[in-house]
Design an enzyme around this catalytic site. Structure first.
Site, PDB file in Angstrom:
ATOM      1  N   TYR A  31     -15.060  16.002 -17.554  1.00  0.00           N
ATOM      2  CA  TYR A  31     -15.408  14.588 -17.604  1.00  0.00           C
ATOM      3  C   TYR A  31     -16.569  14.338 -16.624  1.00  0.00           C
ATOM      4  O   TYR A  31     -16.571  14.873 -15.511  1.00  0.00           O
ATOM      5  CB  TYR A  31     -14.175  13.759 -17.210  1.00  0.00           C
TER       6      TYR A  31
ATOM      7  N   ASP B  89      -6.312  18.196 -16.212  1.00  0.00           N
ATOM      8  CA  ASP B  89      -6.591  16.837 -16.672  1.00  0.00           C
ATOM      9  C   ASP B  89      -6.102  16.758 -18.114  1.00  0.00           C
ATOM     10  O   ASP B  89      -6.679  17.363 -19.015  1.00  0.00           O
ATOM     11  CB  ASP B  89      -8.097  16.540 -16.571  1.00  0.00           C
TER      12      ASP B  89
ATOM     13  N   LYS C  66      -6.858   5.407 -20.544  1.00  0.00           N
ATOM     14  CA  LYS C  66      -6.997   5.854 -21.932  1.00  0.00           C
ATOM     15  C   LYS C  66      -5.674   5.654 -22.686  1.00  0.00           C
ATOM     16  O   LYS C  66      -5.244   4.539 -22.837  1.00  0.00           O
ATOM     17  CB  LYS C  66      -7.493   7.298 -21.943  1.00  0.00           C
TER      18      LYS C  66
ATOM     19  N   ARG D  78       0.838  -1.204   0.000  1.00  0.00           N
ATOM     20  CA  ARG D  78       0.000   0.000   0.000  1.00  0.00           C
ATOM     21  C   ARG D  78       0.880   1.265   0.000  1.00  0.00           C
ATOM     22  O   ARG D  78       0.468   2.321  -0.446  1.00  0.00           O
ATOM     23  CB  ARG D  78      -0.983   0.010   1.181  1.00  0.00           C
TER      24      ARG D  78
HETATM   25  C1  LIG Z   1     -11.932   8.485 -18.430  1.00  0.00           C
HETATM   26  C2  LIG Z   1     -11.609   9.835 -17.945  1.00  0.00           C
HETATM   27  C3  LIG Z   1     -11.510  10.113 -16.569  1.00  0.00           C
HETATM   28  C4  LIG Z   1     -11.785   9.070 -15.498  1.00  0.00           C
HETATM   29  O1  LIG Z   1     -10.855   8.039 -15.520  1.00  0.00           O
HETATM   30  P1  LIG Z   1     -11.154   6.538 -15.051  1.00  0.00           P
HETATM   31  O2  LIG Z   1      -9.878   5.836 -15.333  1.00  0.00           O
HETATM   32  O3  LIG Z   1     -12.322   6.030 -15.830  1.00  0.00           O
HETATM   33  O4  LIG Z   1     -11.478   6.591 -13.591  1.00  0.00           O
HETATM   34  C5  LIG Z   1     -11.148  11.407 -16.201  1.00  0.00           C
HETATM   35  N1  LIG Z   1     -10.926  12.370 -17.116  1.00  0.00           N
HETATM   36  C6  LIG Z   1     -11.029  12.148 -18.429  1.00  0.00           C
HETATM   37  C7  LIG Z   1     -10.782  13.254 -19.396  1.00  0.00           C
HETATM   38  C8  LIG Z   1     -11.382  10.876 -18.899  1.00  0.00           C
HETATM   39  O5  LIG Z   1     -11.501  10.666 -20.218  1.00  0.00           O
END
Ligand SMILES: *Cc1c(COP(=O)(O)O)cnc(C)c1O
Length: 419
Positions: A124, A206, A231, A71
């Site tokens: 998002y 982000d 992604k 952890r």
């Molecule tokens: C998918 C996504 C998230 C969230 O990520 P997860 O891995 O699904 O928790 C946050 N920001 C953007 C721009 C995303 O495309």
């Protein structure tokens, strides 16, 4: 980092950086350290490891941080974090079991009751939900600005809220999902500096859509960069993960909260992402190349009304966005959306007739994915708000993969013809 490594490119270092085969029976690849706990050689060593891990004293020069418990740390995670930090030229990085856990941990660490969070819109869906529905429950105020707002407009909004002295954090997502609207990171830095009195106001980006290859927000004044590693970083639609890159002091705080929330990624996730990072650049390069051709094809198709793609920005008509684009991005990326002529019925007809491209949410994977934001990813956004963000029934979003371009265009063409 060793001296000879300092001038190497990240794509070169993805195969070796931070891993010593001789500590793992000579294995060329970093094994999966599927273990919850680690053996100390002596009690003194265990004591020393804990002193550093719990911040009881500073690490001595050249002192290795010892492995304690998965952890807190694990080789798959630490090597992955060292490699991920290279792309953004960040001091350090923290990896999580999802993008949402990375984002929520950052927000919880840097905000406290009474504070004001300033954020861009659209965000998002999961992030938007957390900001609109969870943060107010713990007394955190939130305020949205839009991609078109200039410095004075944003400053006025903050001042009009009556909470200017409580502004603690600026959170942005650029390009915004699903319309590719751009936010100026440098402008957000100026807003943060304008309102800073005693406590630093941090800017977090982000960068899931364009990172870690095509945009490096720290260079433009951000303090923290968050990713859904599900992604492009993961890139194969087979793992959920997230990461945060930034400066030393910020990442120490993020990792400390992560230790107590317990939302770090496990060794298997770490190993999958290490493997993904080896092909990150070739994947993303091919994806962007394909996306430019797809955008060019859609732009002139009679069933298509308009295409939202950074590569199609007009230096004159879209002067402001084009200016941000050339400053912040190294490529137009591989995400695009378009308005089909008609509405939901026409969009659905198109989606249902695609043969190769998969009808699924998520993005950034080797296979092309397509979805309908108004009824899928953005179904939770209030209808008036959705309209203001230009997310209409005719909008379709594409994430372009690494397939042969001719096959992608064939598929798009045959599906559009059924409409
Ligand atoms: C998918 C996504 C998230 C969230 O990520 P997860 O891995 O699904 O928790 C946050 N920001 C953007 C721009 C995303 O495309």
């Amino acid at each position: 980092m060793k001296e000879w490594q300092a001038n190497l490119h990240p794509e070169t270092l993805m195969m070796s950086y931070g891993y010593n085969p001789h500590l793992s029976e000579g294995a060329v690849k970093c094994p999966i350290f599927q273990t919850s706990t680690f053996v100390f050689k002596t009690a003194e060593e265990g004591k020393a490891f804990f002193e550093v891990a719990y911040g009881l004293r500073e690490k001595k020069p050249n002192e290795e941080t010892g492995l304690i418990y998965s952890r807190l740390n694990n080789p798959d995670l630490e090597i992955l974090e060292n490699r991920l930090a290279l792309w953004d030229k960040a001091d350090d990085c923290a990896v999580f079991e999802s993008g949402m856990s990375a984002i929520t941990t950052v927000l919880l660490e840097f905000l406290k009751p009474g504070d004001l969070l300033l954020h861009s819109g659209p965000l998002y869906g999961g992030t938007d939900h957390f900001i609109q529905h969870f943060l107010p429950k713990i007394g955190i105020h939130t305020l949205e600005f839009s991609p078109l707002d200039d410095f004075d407009t944003i400053v006025d909004k903050v001042q009009d809220s009556g909470l200017a002295e409580k502004l603690a954090f600026i959170y942005i997502e650029t390009p915004a999902n699903p319309t590719n609207a751009l936010i100026d990171i440098g402008l957000c830095r100026e807003v943060a500096d304008f309102f800073t009195e005693e406590n630093p106001i941090r800017v977090c980006v982000d960068n899931t859509y364009m990172g870690p290859l095509w945009s490096h927000p720290l260079e433009h004044g951000a303090d923290l960069v968050v990713y859904s590693a599900t992604k492009y970083i993961g890139g194969h639609s087979d793992v959920i993960a997230g990461s945060v890159c930034g400066y030393k002091d910020e990442i120490i705080r993020v990792k400390a909260l992560r230790t107590f929330l317990g939302n770090m990624a496990g060794p298997w996730t770490g190993w999958l992402l290490l493997r993904s990072l080896e092909t990150l650049k070739v994947r993303m390069t091919q994806q962007a190349e394909n996306a430019q051709k797809v955008a060019a094809f859609l732009q002139h198709h009679p069933k298509v009304e308009s295409v939202y793609y950074l590569g199609l920005l007009d230096p004159e008509k879209d002067a402001d966005a084009y200016d941000i684009y050339t400053r912040q991005y190294l490529s137009p990326g591989a995400m695009l959306s378009f308005d089909i002529k008609g509405g939901e019925a026409e969009a659905f007809k198109f989606l249902n007739n695609l043969k190769l491209m998969k009808l699924a949410v998520s993005l950034g994977s080797t296979e092309s994915l397509v979805q309908h934001p108004a009824t899928m990813t953005h179904a939770g956004v209030a209808i008036e708000h959705r309209k203001a963000l230009n997310i209409t029934e005719k909008l379709v979003r594409l994430s372009i993969g690494v397939e042969h371009i001719d096959d992608l265009i064939w598929d798009l063409n045959q599906a559009l013809e059924t409409v």
